[in-house]
Enzyme design. Structure first.
Site, short mmCIF file in Angstrom:
data_model
loop_
_atom_site.label_atom_id
_atom_site.label_comp_id
_atom_site.label_asym_id
_atom_site.label_seq_id
_atom_site.Cartn_x
_atom_site.Cartn_y
_atom_site.Cartn_z
N GLU A 194 0.80 -1.23 0.00
CA GLU A 194 0.00 0.00 0.00
C GLU A 194 0.84 1.28 0.00
O GLU A 194 1.72 1.47 0.84
CB GLU A 194 -0.93 0.00 1.21
CG GLU A 194 -1.93 1.13 1.20
CD GLU A 194 -3.19 0.77 1.96
OE1 GLU A 194 -4.04 0.07 1.39
OE2 GLU A 194 -3.32 1.18 3.12
N LYS A 197 0.80 4.61 1.07
CA LYS A 197 0.00 5.25 2.12
C LYS A 197 0.83 6.29 2.85
O LYS A 197 1.82 5.95 3.49
CB LYS A 197 -0.41 4.12 3.09
CG LYS A 197 -1.30 4.48 4.24
CD LYS A 197 -1.53 3.21 5.08
CE LYS A 197 -2.69 3.33 6.03
NZ LYS A 197 -2.86 2.10 6.84
N LYS A 252 -7.80 2.69 -3.46
CA LYS A 252 -8.22 2.56 -2.07
C LYS A 252 -9.03 3.80 -1.70
O LYS A 252 -8.50 4.83 -1.34
CB LYS A 252 -6.97 2.43 -1.20
CG LYS A 252 -7.23 1.93 0.18
CD LYS A 252 -7.66 0.50 0.13
CE LYS A 252 -7.55 -0.28 1.40
NZ LYS A 252 -6.56 0.12 2.34
N GLU A 295 -14.52 -5.89 1.55
CA GLU A 295 -13.87 -5.95 2.87
C GLU A 295 -14.86 -6.18 4.00
O GLU A 295 -15.89 -5.52 4.07
CB GLU A 295 -13.14 -4.62 3.10
CG GLU A 295 -12.50 -4.52 4.47
CD GLU A 295 -11.71 -3.24 4.63
OE1 GLU A 295 -10.76 -3.02 3.87
OE2 GLU A 295 -12.07 -2.44 5.52
N ASN A 309 -10.38 -7.24 7.30
CA ASN A 309 -9.62 -6.15 7.90
C ASN A 309 -9.44 -6.42 9.39
O ASN A 309 -10.42 -6.52 10.13
CB ASN A 309 -10.33 -4.80 7.67
CG ASN A 309 -9.37 -3.63 7.91
OD1 ASN A 309 -8.27 -3.82 8.43
ND2 ASN A 309 -9.80 -2.44 7.52
N GLU A 346 -5.80 -8.28 5.91
CA GLU A 346 -5.51 -6.84 5.81
C GLU A 346 -5.16 -6.22 7.17
O GLU A 346 -5.85 -6.50 8.16
CB GLU A 346 -6.75 -6.08 5.31
CG GLU A 346 -7.26 -6.47 3.96
CD GLU A 346 -8.51 -5.65 3.60
OE1 GLU A 346 -9.05 -5.88 2.52
OE2 GLU A 346 -8.93 -4.78 4.40
N SER A 347 -4.17 -5.35 7.17
CA SER A 347 -3.82 -4.47 8.30
C SER A 347 -3.09 -5.17 9.45
O SER A 347 -3.39 -6.32 9.79
CB SER A 347 -5.06 -3.79 8.90
OG SER A 347 -5.83 -3.16 7.91
O1 LIG Z 1 -1.13 0.03 7.32
P1 LIG Z 1 -1.61 -1.35 7.60
O2 LIG Z 1 -1.96 -1.59 9.04
O3 LIG Z 1 -0.65 -2.39 7.07
O4 LIG Z 1 -3.01 -1.53 6.79
C1 LIG Z 1 -3.07 -1.51 5.39
C2 LIG Z 1 -4.53 -1.59 4.94
O5 LIG Z 1 -5.03 -2.83 5.34
C3 LIG Z 1 -5.36 -0.45 5.53
O6 LIG Z 1 -4.85 0.75 5.07
C4 LIG Z 1 -6.85 -0.53 5.18
C5 LIG Z 1 -7.57 -1.65 5.03
N1 LIG Z 1 -8.85 -1.37 4.74
C6 LIG Z 1 -8.99 -0.04 4.68
C7 LIG Z 1 -10.08 0.76 4.39
C8 LIG Z 1 -9.92 2.10 4.37
C9 LIG Z 1 -8.70 2.69 4.68
C10 LIG Z 1 -7.59 1.92 4.97
C11 LIG Z 1 -7.72 0.56 4.98
#
Ligand SMILES: O=P(O)(O)OC[C@@H](O)[C@@H](O)c1c[nH]c2ccccc12
Length: 381
Positions: free
Chosen positions: A165, A167, A228, A277, A299, A335-336
């Site tokens: 990502e 970001k 995104k 998601e 997520n 995710e995340s």
């Molecule tokens: O920075 P991280 O913790 O690795 O996460 C990335 C991504 O999963 C996260 O930005 C995200 C997942 N779903 C979303 C929905 C909206 C905004 C952001 C997100």
């Protein structure tokens, strides 16, 4: 009831104008899709918006709207807590000759996700007319196979395919990287072995932009791109494609079933991949009930509270749900909150074939090397 009777019932209804108000985009999509964007081959059988028995179910749901259920009420019946921005100010109360409005009464977002969504509603008021996007769609670069790239990476490395990502910031973590050059980061990710890239386009809360998406698409980077964005209106799907996106994010915590259903169909017509998601069992079950979903993300961060827990991925893929995923050959994305090779192994063991990672790699001075650290080995070869 036979299909033609149901159709007749709806189209001849005196409340037809209300139906049109609820689905103004329906006509719009038909018009836009009359001219097929270059490089996009609609999937077989998806040329008409609804088919046979499915359209009966859809027609009944439309009827449900027609008899007077509004977005927030429909959403609430599906367990969705995110409301859409009220079109008017707070309700007026009358006491004798006085009238007053109370702050915080349906007019103040209850959490950050709701705030972002309400802001999106305001931003969308400024949107370009759909006719202008039609021209941009014709000029858009051809679509790349997002799921194919994830599967290929998974087969090649034996590890989850990486969606890396781009970001700059987030509401929960603030600024992640000061000297932020989106193209440099994208190129470094690709060199480091990313299968796909995710590009944040929300400006206000994530400091992203559609300009970043376009810059990356025109920079020679080959990875398919996920736009995104917080999608609340089908118009955004056309816009994302016109800016070079190959995939978009649909958030089940925000979108009712009918929206997800309709939007995934429009995605197919545009050649876009929909990453749907979820973050809890209820959302997951709703999405599993929708035909044609091929890519689902779990997520680990709750977008309402920012709580992060990677066991969410494991919990949701246990038992019957995991079985359904395997039977349908759906690609799952963790995710995340993934930072270490152990985290990657943990979500892979839970059943994901792909991961979506931002913070842990974007913060590294060399984001491509960050990928090797994340996976515990060089995945570029
Ligand atoms: O920075 P991280 O913790 O690795 O996460 C990335 C991504 O999963 C996260 O930005 C995200 C997942 N779903 C979303 C929905 C909206 C905004 C952001 C997100």
């Amino acid at each position: 009831m036979p299909l033609f009777l149901i159709k007749f019932f709806i189209y001849s209804s005196p409340k037809k104008s209300f139906l049109v108000q609820c689905f103004p985009h329906k006509k719009m999509h038909e018009q836009v899709l009359k001219s097929k964007p270059k490089g996009v081959e609609p999937n077989e059988g998806s040329a008409s918006i609804a088919t046979s028995s499915e359209s009966v179910v859809d027609a009944l749901k439309v009827k449900e709207w027609e008899v007077g259920m509004f977005h927030n009420e429909v959403a609430a019946t599906q367990g969705i807590r995110i409301r859409r921005r009220p079109p008017t100010g707070p309700p007026i109360h009358y006491v004798g000759p006085f009238e007053f409005r109370l702050e915080n009464e349906g007019n103040t977002p209850r959490n950050i996700l709701e705030e972002i969504i309400w802001n999106k509603d305001i931003e969308l008021k400024e949107r370009k007319p759909i006719g202008m996007i039609r021209k941009d769609l014709e000029k858009a670069p051809p679509v790349r196979d997002f799921i194919g790239a994830l599967r290929a990476a998974n087969e090649r490395t034996g590890l989850p395919g990486l969606i890396a990502e781009v970001k700059k910031a987030s509401p929960s973590r603030g600024i992640l990287r000061e000297n932020f050059d989106p193209v440099e980061i994208a190129q470094s990710y690709e060199k480091g072995g990313a299968a796909c890239l995710s590009v944040l386009t929300d400006e206000k809360y994530f400091k992203g932009s559609f300009e970043n998406l376009e810059l990356i698409r025109n920079s020679g980077v080959k990875c398919p791109l996920l736009c995104k964005e917080f999608i609340v209106d089908a118009w955004q799907l056309y816009y994302a494609r016109s800016k070079g996106a190959d995939a978009v994010l649909l958030i089940a915590a925000v979108l009712p079933d009918l929206d997800i259903k309709y939007m995934t169909k429009i995605c197919k017509l545009l050649g876009l991949t929909a990453l749907v998601e979820v973050h809890d069992e209820r959302e997951f079950d709703r999405v599993l009930g929708i035909e044609g979903v091929e890519l689902i993300g779990i997520n680990n961060r709750n977008l309402e509270t920012f709580e992060l827990d990677i066991s969410t991925t494991k919990k949701l893929l246990e038992g019957e749900r995991g079985k359904i995923i395997r039977e349908r050959n759906i690609v799952m994305v963790g995710e995340s909150g993934l930072f270490t090779p152990e985290d990657i192994a943990y979500v892979q063991e839970a059943g994901v074939k792909a991961v979506l990672v931002g913070e842990s790699i974007v913060k590294q001075s060399d984001p491509g090397k960050g990928i090797s650290n994340l996976f515990g080995k060089d995945i570029s070869v």
